[in-house]
Design a protein around this motif. Structure first.
Motif, PDB file in Angstrom:
ATOM      1  N   ASN A 127       4.707  25.019 -69.280  1.00 52.18           N
ATOM      2  CA  ASN A 127       5.069  26.418 -69.091  1.00 52.18           C
ATOM      3  C   ASN A 127       5.412  27.045 -70.432  1.00 52.18           C
ATOM      4  O   ASN A 127       5.940  26.383 -71.313  1.00 52.18           O
ATOM      5  CB  ASN A 127       6.271  26.551 -68.148  1.00 52.18           C
ATOM      6  CG  ASN A 127       5.975  26.041 -66.755  1.00 52.18           C
ATOM      7  OD1 ASN A 127       5.009  26.464 -66.137  1.00 52.18           O
ATOM      8  ND2 ASN A 127       6.791  25.118 -66.270  1.00 52.18           N
ATOM      9  N   GLU A 148       5.354  31.455 -65.725  1.00 48.78           N
ATOM     10  CA  GLU A 148       4.633  30.719 -64.684  1.00 48.78           C
ATOM     11  C   GLU A 148       5.493  29.651 -64.009  1.00 48.78           C
ATOM     12  O   GLU A 148       5.044  29.017 -63.057  1.00 48.78           O
ATOM     13  CB  GLU A 148       3.383  30.061 -65.281  1.00 48.78           C
ATOM     14  CG  GLU A 148       2.245  31.018 -65.617  1.00 48.78           C
ATOM     15  CD  GLU A 148       2.463  31.790 -66.897  1.00 48.78           C
ATOM     16  OE1 GLU A 148       1.683  32.721 -67.178  1.00 48.78           O
ATOM     17  OE2 GLU A 148       3.428  31.487 -67.634  1.00 48.78           O
ATOM     18  N   ARG A 179       1.102  25.447 -52.581  1.00 52.63           N
ATOM     19  CA  ARG A 179       1.849  26.090 -53.654  1.00 52.63           C
ATOM     20  C   ARG A 179       3.220  26.529 -53.129  1.00 52.63           C
ATOM     21  O   ARG A 179       3.342  27.040 -52.020  1.00 52.63           O
ATOM     22  CB  ARG A 179       1.073  27.295 -54.183  1.00 52.63           C
ATOM     23  CG  ARG A 179       1.703  27.937 -55.398  1.00 52.63           C
ATOM     24  CD  ARG A 179       0.771  28.903 -56.076  1.00 52.63           C
ATOM     25  NE  ARG A 179      -0.373  28.238 -56.672  1.00 52.63           N
ATOM     26  CZ  ARG A 179      -1.195  28.809 -57.544  1.00 52.63           C
ATOM     27  NH1 ARG A 179      -0.984  30.044 -57.930  1.00 52.63           N
ATOM     28  NH2 ARG A 179      -2.222  28.156 -58.027  1.00 52.63           N
ATOM     29  N   GLU A 211      -4.451  31.905 -55.445  1.00 51.58           N
ATOM     30  CA  GLU A 211      -4.589  31.808 -56.898  1.00 51.58           C
ATOM     31  C   GLU A 211      -3.401  32.406 -57.643  1.00 51.58           C
ATOM     32  O   GLU A 211      -3.042  31.932 -58.722  1.00 51.58           O
ATOM     33  CB  GLU A 211      -5.874  32.514 -57.355  1.00 51.58           C
ATOM     34  CG  GLU A 211      -7.163  31.799 -56.982  1.00 51.58           C
ATOM     35  CD  GLU A 211      -7.530  32.018 -55.515  1.00 51.58           C
ATOM     36  OE1 GLU A 211      -6.847  32.848 -54.865  1.00 51.58           O
ATOM     37  OE2 GLU A 211      -8.461  31.385 -55.027  1.00 51.58           O
ATOM     38  N   ASP A 212      -2.787  33.455 -57.063  1.00 49.52           N
ATOM     39  CA  ASP A 212      -1.743  34.148 -57.799  1.00 49.52           C
ATOM     40  C   ASP A 212      -0.935  34.998 -56.831  1.00 49.52           C
ATOM     41  O   ASP A 212      -1.319  35.185 -55.668  1.00 49.52           O
ATOM     42  CB  ASP A 212      -2.361  35.036 -58.889  1.00 49.52           C
ATOM     43  CG  ASP A 212      -1.324  35.596 -59.844  1.00 49.52           C
ATOM     44  OD1 ASP A 212      -0.882  34.835 -60.737  1.00 49.52           O
ATOM     45  OD2 ASP A 212      -0.943  36.760 -59.693  1.00 49.52           O
ATOM     46  N   THR A 213       0.191  35.526 -57.323  1.00 47.95           N
ATOM     47  CA  THR A 213       1.025  36.397 -56.506  1.00 47.95           C
ATOM     48  C   THR A 213       0.254  37.618 -56.024  1.00 47.95           C
ATOM     49  O   THR A 213       0.420  38.069 -54.886  1.00 47.95           O
ATOM     50  CB  THR A 213       2.257  36.864 -57.311  1.00 47.95           C
ATOM     51  OG1 THR A 213       2.943  35.723 -57.820  1.00 47.95           O
ATOM     52  CG2 THR A 213       3.195  37.669 -56.450  1.00 47.95           C
ATOM     53  N   GLU A 233       4.102  45.260 -57.284  1.00 49.81           N
ATOM     54  CA  GLU A 233       4.062  44.056 -58.120  1.00 49.81           C
ATOM     55  C   GLU A 233       4.814  44.330 -59.414  1.00 49.81           C
ATOM     56  O   GLU A 233       4.829  45.470 -59.915  1.00 49.81           O
ATOM     57  CB  GLU A 233       2.618  43.649 -58.402  1.00 49.81           C
ATOM     58  CG  GLU A 233       1.881  44.459 -59.453  1.00 49.81           C
ATOM     59  CD  GLU A 233       1.548  45.882 -59.009  1.00 49.81           C
ATOM     60  OE1 GLU A 233       1.287  46.732 -59.880  1.00 49.81           O
ATOM     61  OE2 GLU A 233       1.544  46.140 -57.779  1.00 49.81           O
ATOM     62  N   GLU A 235       6.386  42.267 -63.290  1.00 46.35           N
ATOM     63  CA  GLU A 235       6.660  41.101 -64.114  1.00 46.35           C
ATOM     64  C   GLU A 235       8.029  41.209 -64.769  1.00 46.35           C
ATOM     65  O   GLU A 235       8.407  40.377 -65.579  1.00 46.35           O
ATOM     66  CB  GLU A 235       5.587  40.939 -65.199  1.00 46.35           C
ATOM     67  CG  GLU A 235       5.509  42.101 -66.174  1.00 46.35           C
ATOM     68  CD  GLU A 235       4.542  41.847 -67.305  1.00 46.35           C
ATOM     69  OE1 GLU A 235       3.939  40.759 -67.357  1.00 46.35           O
ATOM     70  OE2 GLU A 235       4.369  42.764 -68.142  1.00 46.35           O
ATOM     71  N   GLU A 254       4.929  29.917 -57.421  1.00 46.41           N
ATOM     72  CA  GLU A 254       4.770  28.949 -58.503  1.00 46.41           C
ATOM     73  C   GLU A 254       3.490  29.225 -59.287  1.00 46.41           C
ATOM     74  O   GLU A 254       2.462  29.610 -58.716  1.00 46.41           O
ATOM     75  CB  GLU A 254       4.727  27.537 -57.913  1.00 46.41           C
ATOM     76  CG  GLU A 254       4.559  26.425 -58.931  1.00 46.41           C
ATOM     77  CD  GLU A 254       5.763  26.282 -59.857  1.00 46.41           C
ATOM     78  OE1 GLU A 254       5.549  26.369 -61.079  1.00 46.41           O
ATOM     79  OE2 GLU A 254       6.890  26.096 -59.368  1.00 46.41           O
ATOM     80  N   ASN A 255       3.550  29.070 -60.614  1.00 52.10           N
ATOM     81  CA  ASN A 255       2.416  29.266 -61.534  1.00 52.10           C
ATOM     82  C   ASN A 255       1.953  30.721 -61.606  1.00 52.10           C
ATOM     83  O   ASN A 255       0.792  30.988 -61.927  1.00 52.10           O
ATOM     84  CB  ASN A 255       1.224  28.372 -61.148  1.00 52.10           C
ATOM     85  CG  ASN A 255       1.541  26.909 -61.288  1.00 52.10           C
ATOM     86  OD1 ASN A 255       2.344  26.518 -62.131  1.00 52.10           O
ATOM     87  ND2 ASN A 255       0.950  26.082 -60.442  1.00 52.10           N
ATOM     88  N   SER A 256       2.839  31.651 -61.306  1.00 55.93           N
ATOM     89  CA  SER A 256       2.481  33.066 -61.418  1.00 55.93           C
ATOM     90  C   SER A 256       3.603  33.820 -62.137  1.00 55.93           C
ATOM     91  O   SER A 256       4.772  33.688 -61.769  1.00 55.93           O
ATOM     92  CB  SER A 256       2.266  33.679 -60.033  1.00 55.93           C
ATOM     93  OG  SER A 256       2.035  35.071 -60.146  1.00 55.93           O
ATOM     94  N   THR A 258       4.144  36.936 -62.033  1.00 60.43           N
ATOM     95  CA  THR A 258       4.320  38.217 -61.352  1.00 60.43           C
ATOM     96  C   THR A 258       4.999  37.994 -60.010  1.00 60.43           C
ATOM     97  O   THR A 258       4.735  36.996 -59.331  1.00 60.43           O
ATOM     98  CB  THR A 258       2.962  38.911 -61.140  1.00 60.43           C
ATOM     99  OG1 THR A 258       2.260  38.964 -62.373  1.00 60.43           O
ATOM    100  CG2 THR A 258       3.146  40.320 -60.617  1.00 60.43           C
TER     101      THR A 258
END
Length: 500
Positions: A127, A148, A179, A211-213, A233, A235, A254-256, A258
């Motif tokens: 990270n 992330e 996830r 894949e992502d938020t 959304e 960050e 996790e891993n996002s 955002t």
């Protein structure tokens, strides 16, 4: 009884170490990253296995293998759990459980012919450190952004909301690649119906992976086919926690880097936490300016096309002469001219975003000047339309939300077409359709145009302008929080000198 039989059917233990090795090698298709080692310790056959790139190798050597090989006691599962200098030990009984833990970075120790297997979490996480926000830049206020790492993001949120009411509900999403997801809210403030609705949507989501938020947000929204984003959304941790304390619900993945916040209204996408860090007059001015810029961005180019094509009478005489002289050498109708210039501007914006930062800035500035000047000299467009399109683009960039700014830019294109076909009547028709559409739109079941519809006049000072803090003692009724009162209004107004 049926569940117990199902669990027993999936249980492979007790098993010999050789058979376990063969089974795992087959499951991972002879993958060389599966490290399987065998040891004889105190007359016991012991196997240690893990996925190479998923674990901390140094930690395995120092904290697991060395104490294990030097162990002089009788080796049992209880001995492993309590004697090894590791704190995250657990046991598994089924092959499915072993496989799920193995792929996320757990290390397994199996004593031959035991009925269960011991594992320790030694996950290797790559990270980045907490850095400055990129897409939501601020002049005032905290500059850090989410990363992330879910644990880091939770730590940031917890450090900003120091309350026992803060809840992080754990949810696992994804069959192929599970996830970790956290549902975040304040138990004493958030509306219970909203929390239950979001929890239900998360638990019932049946997908292989997310894949992502931003992808998860699209699954969670009330309407996936709608152009307008229905959740906000962000960050920025300060924007996230600000909305949580106002009774909204947040989601971290996790891993996002955002997070997203729900429910939201149309006006939520035009708010910025920077408004709070300024004097209330300046914060209100900037917020009102964003509303006007959004309307200006949507209407200015279609209005130009309608006026030049049909409604000449609304243009002042001197300006009409300038427009006529500017368009004298242009062979295309205004609708085609406007669409061409808007399309070229979108090309420049997209190219600038995809190129490296320094090259992208240079290309955007130089490309805009060169192409604009060349287009005017070549007779493809008028210089007045270039000014109009540039003002429209600048107005769309004032929106704090990137996704909502993209929506505003997309809306312009059908309005330009309607203006070129029907003039101002076409613009009116398009706006009526947009308003009706947004009246029917909801975010987590809440009206999208609140507090305009349904009308909540007392919430205007939280949406359209920013009132002084002494007059913001109540939370917005729009989101129906459990607790409306934020602080005692009378106490907030009292001022005492040091000698009183």
């Amino acid at each position: 009884m049926w569940k117990r039989n199902k669990e027993n059917k999936d249980t492979i233990f007790p098993v010999t170490i050789d058979k376990l090795e063969k089974l795992l090698v087959d499951k991972f298709n002879n993958n060389p990253d599966l490290k399987f080692s065998k040891y004889n310790i105190n007359d016991k056959k012991v196997a240690v296995f893990f996925i190479d790139y998923q674990v901390e190798i140094d930690k395995i050597q120092q904290s697991l293998l060395q104490p294990l090989l030097n162990m002089d006691k009788k080796i049992t599962n209880s001995t492993l759990l309590y004697e090894l200098p590791l704190n995250s030990g657990s046991t598994s009984h089924t092959l499915q459980d072993v496989l799920e833990k193995l792929v996320i970075g757990e290390v397994f120790i199996y004593i031959e012919l035991e009925s269960e297997i011991v594992s320790f979490s030694m996950i290797l996480k790559e990270n980045r450190n907490v850095e400055k926000a990129e897409t939501e830049s601020l002049v005032l206020g905290p500059k850090i952004s989410f990363t992330e790492s879910l644990s880091k993001n939770m730590n940031i949120v917890r450090s900003r909301i120091i309350s026992t009411d803060l809840v992080f509900e754990e949810v696992k999403i994804g069959h192929l690649s599970p996830r970790d997801v956290r549902l975040v809210y304040l138990k004493s403030i958030a509306n219970e119906d909203d929390v239950n609705t979001m929890r239900q949507r998360l638990n019932e989501l049946d997908v292989d992976e997310i894949e992502d938020t931003i992808v998860l947000k699209q699954f969670m929204e009330d309407s996936q086919t709608n152009l307008f984003p229905q959740f906000v959304e962000t960050e920025l941790p300060d924007r996230f926690t600000y909305n949580i304390t106002r009774g909204k619900i947040g989601v971290l993945v996790e891993n996002s880097p955002t997070a997203f916040i729900a429910p939201a209204t149309l006006f939520s996408f035009l708010e910025s936490t920077e408004d709070l860090y300024m004097r209330w007059q300046a914060g209100s001015f900037l917020r009102i300016m964003r509303f006007m810029a959004m309307i200006f961005s949507v209407l200015i180019t279609p209005t130009y096309v309608a006026a030049v094509t049909y409604q000449y009478a609304i243009i002042p005489t001197q300006l009409l002469i300038s427009i006529g002289q500017s368009r004298a050498a242009v062979p295309f109708p205004p609708i085609f001219e406007a669409l061409l210039l808007e399309f070229l501007l979108e090309l420049l914006r997209e190219a600038g975003a995809r190129l490296p930062t320094k090259v992208g800035q240079t290309m955007g500035i130089v490309g805009g000047i060169v192409i604009g000047q060349a287009a005017v000299e070549a007779g493809l467009t008028s210089n007045i339309l270039i000014i109009v399109v540039a003002m429209s683009a600048l107005s769309s960039f004032t929106t704090p939300s990137y996704l909502f700014g993209t929506t505003v830019r997309i809306i312009r294109f059908p309005l330009i077409v309607l203006a070129g076909i029907l003039g101002l009547l076409g613009i009116a028709f398009g706006l009526c359709w947009l308003i009706i559409h947004m009246l029917r739109l909801t975010s987590l079941g809440r009206p999208y145009l609140a507090p305009l519809y349904p009308l909540q006049i007392k919430d205007f000072n939280k949406v359209f302008f920013r009132a002084p803090f002494n007059y913001s003692s109540r939370r917005a009724k729009t989101y129906r929080p459990k607790s409306i009162i934020r602080f005692n209004k009378k106490d907030a107004k009292q001022k005492r000198d040091i000698d009183e």
